[in-house]
Design a protein around this motif. Sequence first.
Motif, mmCIF file in Angstrom:
data_model
loop_
_atom_site.group_PDB
_atom_site.id
_atom_site.type_symbol
_atom_site.label_atom_id
_atom_site.label_comp_id
_atom_site.label_asym_id
_atom_site.label_seq_id
_atom_site.Cartn_x
_atom_site.Cartn_y
_atom_site.Cartn_z
ATOM 1 N N ASN A 180 -71.893 -12.129 -46.756
ATOM 2 C CA ASN A 180 -70.824 -12.552 -45.840
ATOM 3 C C ASN A 180 -69.487 -11.919 -46.208
ATOM 4 O O ASN A 180 -68.717 -11.532 -45.330
ATOM 5 N N GLU A 181 -69.197 -11.822 -47.498
ATOM 6 C CA GLU A 181 -67.958 -11.179 -47.953
ATOM 7 C C GLU A 181 -67.954 -9.698 -47.587
ATOM 8 O O GLU A 181 -66.925 -9.155 -47.174
ATOM 9 N N LEU A 182 -69.103 -9.045 -47.727
ATOM 10 C CA LEU A 182 -69.200 -7.627 -47.361
ATOM 11 C C LEU A 182 -68.987 -7.462 -45.857
ATOM 12 O O LEU A 182 -68.308 -6.524 -45.425
ATOM 13 N N LYS A 183 -69.556 -8.358 -45.064
ATOM 14 C CA LYS A 183 -69.398 -8.292 -43.610
ATOM 15 C C LYS A 183 -67.934 -8.481 -43.222
ATOM 16 O O LYS A 183 -67.410 -7.752 -42.371
ATOM 17 N N LYS A 184 -67.270 -9.466 -43.851
ATOM 18 C CA LYS A 184 -65.866 -9.725 -43.530
ATOM 19 C C LYS A 184 -64.977 -8.532 -43.875
ATOM 20 O O LYS A 184 -64.105 -8.167 -43.102
ATOM 21 N N TYR A 185 -65.192 -7.941 -45.035
ATOM 22 C CA TYR A 185 -64.306 -6.870 -45.489
ATOM 23 C C TYR A 185 -64.654 -5.513 -44.871
ATOM 24 O O TYR A 185 -63.779 -4.787 -44.414
ATOM 25 N N PHE A 186 -65.933 -5.160 -44.871
ATOM 26 C CA PHE A 186 -66.340 -3.819 -44.439
ATOM 27 C C PHE A 186 -66.744 -3.742 -42.973
ATOM 28 O O PHE A 186 -66.802 -2.651 -42.410
#
Length: 159
Positions: A90-96
């Motif tokens: 989820n963090e990767l989706k939000k940032y990238f």
Amino acid sequence: MAITKNGNKYTVRISYKDKQGKYRSKQKDGFKSRREAELFASKMLMELNEGHDLNPDITSFYDFFVDWYKTYKELKLSNQTKSRYRITANELKKYFGDTPISQINRRIYQKFINHYGSTHAKNTVHKVNSLVRACVRSALLDDILKKDFTAEVVLTYNE
């Protein structure tokens, strides 16, 4: 699928629909024999049938991470560890967002670590980085990446 001869060399061209339903094609040339071209084509068709993307350079970092997790990790992990992978995804989706994995370099990843670390503890940043590093090593082994963009990244965190 088409195999054509250009001079003394053979070319393979495969057309297919990607996961988003868009038409794509993959072409490779320089095969010395028709048999060599046919082997390559059958390998590509097998990968397509297994759900792999033949053009990994357009696969987003998030999508690659999730696919890697489901393929190699999910079945052998505890529920708590699975939760850590989902949070990281989820963090990767939000940032990238939809940034292709092939377009991420050390500087871009360092900015992610700096951003994430500004609101998270040392141990949390370390865990996220270790999961991403394992995923990137897998991408290197699959020839999706040429360089490890997690190498020598400085972990920053909130005290």
